[in-house]
Enzyme design. Sequence first.
Site, mmCIF file in Angstrom:
data_model
loop_
_atom_site.group_PDB
_atom_site.id
_atom_site.type_symbol
_atom_site.label_atom_id
_atom_site.label_comp_id
_atom_site.label_asym_id
_atom_site.label_seq_id
_atom_site.Cartn_x
_atom_site.Cartn_y
_atom_site.Cartn_z
ATOM 1 N N TYR A 152 -11.354 -1.278 31.479
ATOM 2 C CA TYR A 152 -12.181 -1.747 32.318
ATOM 3 C C TYR A 152 -13.320 -1.448 32.031
ATOM 4 O O TYR A 152 -14.164 -2.024 32.546
ATOM 5 C CB TYR A 152 -11.517 0.268 32.705
ATOM 6 C CG TYR A 152 -12.384 0.690 33.904
ATOM 7 C CD1 TYR A 152 -12.587 0.704 35.149
ATOM 8 C CD2 TYR A 152 -14.010 1.809 33.528
ATOM 9 C CE1 TYR A 152 -13.516 0.942 35.725
ATOM 10 C CE2 TYR A 152 -14.581 1.696 34.630
ATOM 11 C CZ TYR A 152 -14.366 1.941 35.831
ATOM 12 O OH TYR A 152 -14.996 2.390 36.949
ATOM 13 N N LYS A 156 -15.593 -4.231 33.930
ATOM 14 C CA LYS A 156 -16.793 -3.624 34.473
ATOM 15 C C LYS A 156 -17.999 -5.247 34.051
ATOM 16 O O LYS A 156 -18.780 -5.516 34.498
ATOM 17 C CB LYS A 156 -16.625 -2.069 34.624
ATOM 18 C CG LYS A 156 -15.748 -1.541 34.876
ATOM 19 C CD LYS A 156 -16.408 -2.362 36.772
ATOM 20 C CE LYS A 156 -16.017 -1.114 37.477
ATOM 21 N NZ LYS A 156 -15.929 -1.636 39.756
HETATM 22 N N1 LIG Z 1 -15.871 6.854 40.498
HETATM 23 C C1 LIG Z 1 -16.524 6.697 39.361
HETATM 24 O O1 LIG Z 1 -17.093 7.725 38.509
HETATM 25 C C2 LIG Z 1 -17.709 5.546 39.337
HETATM 26 C C3 LIG Z 1 -18.015 5.334 38.279
HETATM 27 C C4 LIG Z 1 -18.484 4.436 38.079
HETATM 28 C C5 LIG Z 1 -18.695 3.285 38.958
HETATM 29 N N2 LIG Z 1 -17.669 3.743 39.824
HETATM 30 C C6 LIG Z 1 -16.816 2.104 40.635
HETATM 31 O O2 LIG Z 1 -17.526 2.018 41.776
HETATM 32 C C7 LIG Z 1 -16.676 1.681 42.670
HETATM 33 C C8 LIG Z 1 -15.800 2.708 43.563
HETATM 34 O O3 LIG Z 1 -15.726 3.644 42.965
HETATM 35 P P1 LIG Z 1 -15.004 5.237 43.679
HETATM 36 O O4 LIG Z 1 -14.990 6.112 42.218
HETATM 37 O O5 LIG Z 1 -15.155 5.208 45.714
HETATM 38 O O6 LIG Z 1 -13.036 4.872 44.326
HETATM 39 P P2 LIG Z 1 -12.141 5.360 44.957
HETATM 40 O O7 LIG Z 1 -12.483 6.143 45.422
HETATM 41 O O8 LIG Z 1 -11.058 5.287 44.379
HETATM 42 O O9 LIG Z 1 -12.517 3.951 45.787
HETATM 43 C C9 LIG Z 1 -11.819 2.751 45.403
HETATM 44 C C10 LIG Z 1 -11.647 1.588 46.553
HETATM 45 O O10 LIG Z 1 -11.643 0.558 45.992
HETATM 46 C C11 LIG Z 1 -10.215 -0.052 46.973
HETATM 47 N N3 LIG Z 1 -9.235 -0.727 45.681
HETATM 48 C C12 LIG Z 1 -8.502 -0.780 45.275
HETATM 49 N N4 LIG Z 1 -8.157 -1.812 44.541
HETATM 50 C C13 LIG Z 1 -7.947 -2.567 46.254
HETATM 51 C C14 LIG Z 1 -7.261 -4.258 46.635
HETATM 52 N N5 LIG Z 1 -6.093 -4.351 45.013
HETATM 53 N N6 LIG Z 1 -7.890 -4.079 47.798
HETATM 54 C C15 LIG Z 1 -8.892 -3.635 48.507
HETATM 55 N N7 LIG Z 1 -9.579 -2.544 48.005
HETATM 56 C C16 LIG Z 1 -8.786 -1.957 47.002
HETATM 57 C C17 LIG Z 1 -9.440 1.221 47.285
HETATM 58 O O11 LIG Z 1 -8.839 1.490 48.391
HETATM 59 P P3 LIG Z 1 -7.660 1.826 49.184
HETATM 60 O O12 LIG Z 1 -8.614 3.619 49.633
HETATM 61 O O13 LIG Z 1 -6.982 1.256 49.926
HETATM 62 O O14 LIG Z 1 -6.744 2.403 47.533
HETATM 63 C C18 LIG Z 1 -10.530 2.258 46.820
HETATM 64 O O15 LIG Z 1 -11.264 1.750 48.797
HETATM 65 C C19 LIG Z 1 -15.409 1.467 41.798
HETATM 66 O O16 LIG Z 1 -15.698 -0.404 41.479
HETATM 67 C C20 LIG Z 1 -15.123 1.814 40.603
HETATM 68 O O17 LIG Z 1 -14.774 1.259 39.383
HETATM 69 C C21 LIG Z 1 -16.868 4.534 40.192
#
Ligand SMILES: NC(=O)c1ccc[n+]([C@@H]2O[C@H](COP(=O)([O-])OP(=O)(O)OC[C@H]3O[C@@H](n4cnc5c(N)ncnc54)[C@H](OP(=O)(O)O)[C@@H]3O)[C@@H](O)[C@H]2O)c1
Length: 230
Positions: A152, A156
């Site tokens: 991961y 990133k």
């Molecule tokens: N939460 C954290 O701790 C954190 C920290 C730093 C960075 N981030 C990054 O921030 C971003 C958003 O994270 P989040 O926390 O909001 O996570 P989340 O709620 O799980 O949202 C992830 C999104 O990615 C979409 N997705 C995953 N696989 C996909 C695919 N193959 N095709 C199209 N869409 C896809 C999901 O769609 P579905 O709804 O259809 O599953 C969902 O809308 C991510 O890149 C994550 O790595 C998160």
Amino acid sequence: MTELSGSRVLVIGASGGLGSRIARRLADAGAILALSGRNAARLDALDVPAERIVADLRSESGSASVVVEAESRLGGLDAVVIASGVVAFGPASELDPDTAIELFAVNALSPIDTIRAALPALTRSAGEGRKPVVVTISGIVAEVPTAGLAAYSASKSALAAFMVAAGRENRRAGIRLLDARPGHTETGLVTRAIAGAAPAFPEGLDPDHVADVIVEAIASDARDLPSSAF
Ligand SMILES: NC(=O)c1ccc[n+]([C@@H]2O[C@H](COP(=O)([O-])OP(=O)(O)OC[C@H]3O[C@@H](n4cnc5c(N)ncnc54)[C@H](OP(=O)(O)O)[C@@H]3O)[C@@H](O)[C@H]2O)c1
């Protein structure tokens, strides 16, 4: 200052915890939105006025076709927010090659291809006197690669490096590339891991706060959002 009102914005990963909050804030600020996600029902459930584009980013033409569709439906494109992503846990010695492929496909290759596909539209936007921007959310792991999250972190870090280099290339064209690197955030992402199980994390950041910081950075012409900004 970037004027959000009237800006034509594509949000990818719009049904996610951060994507949905960012979309809500952009809509409240008057942006004209296209929201993309892989699940139609989850996209429809969002109470945000917007075009909706269902696409799985792992499909061959996924990301590029979303950009073309968004530009056509919105009559142009001034910003792309990429809030899609997947996570996986576990030691590097136990990494399944398919897990590594999915992490790199969704977290790095798809955003890179999306940005490549969006640059012509964003160049046109700059030519119209607007201030186009691309936003990614790589995360703190791009600054501090983390044990138990090696693949991961690598996916990133790849995205963060691309954003820095492509940002330098496009600065003179008036296109801003902004990478946000928040720490662990309470969206439930870690409970949806594609492999492995999350260790016990300390309480993470409030997703409303993270979305506020990102949308303020879009509006304020910021060029970077390191983990310290959250
Ligand atoms: N939460 C954290 O701790 C954190 C920290 C730093 C960075 N981030 C990054 O921030 C971003 C958003 O994270 P989040 O926390 O909001 O996570 P989340 O709620 O799980 O949202 C992830 C999104 O990615 C979409 N997705 C995953 N696989 C996909 C695919 N193959 N095709 C199209 N869409 C896809 C999901 O769609 P579905 O709804 O259809 O599953 C969902 O809308 C991510 O890149 C994550 O790595 C998160």
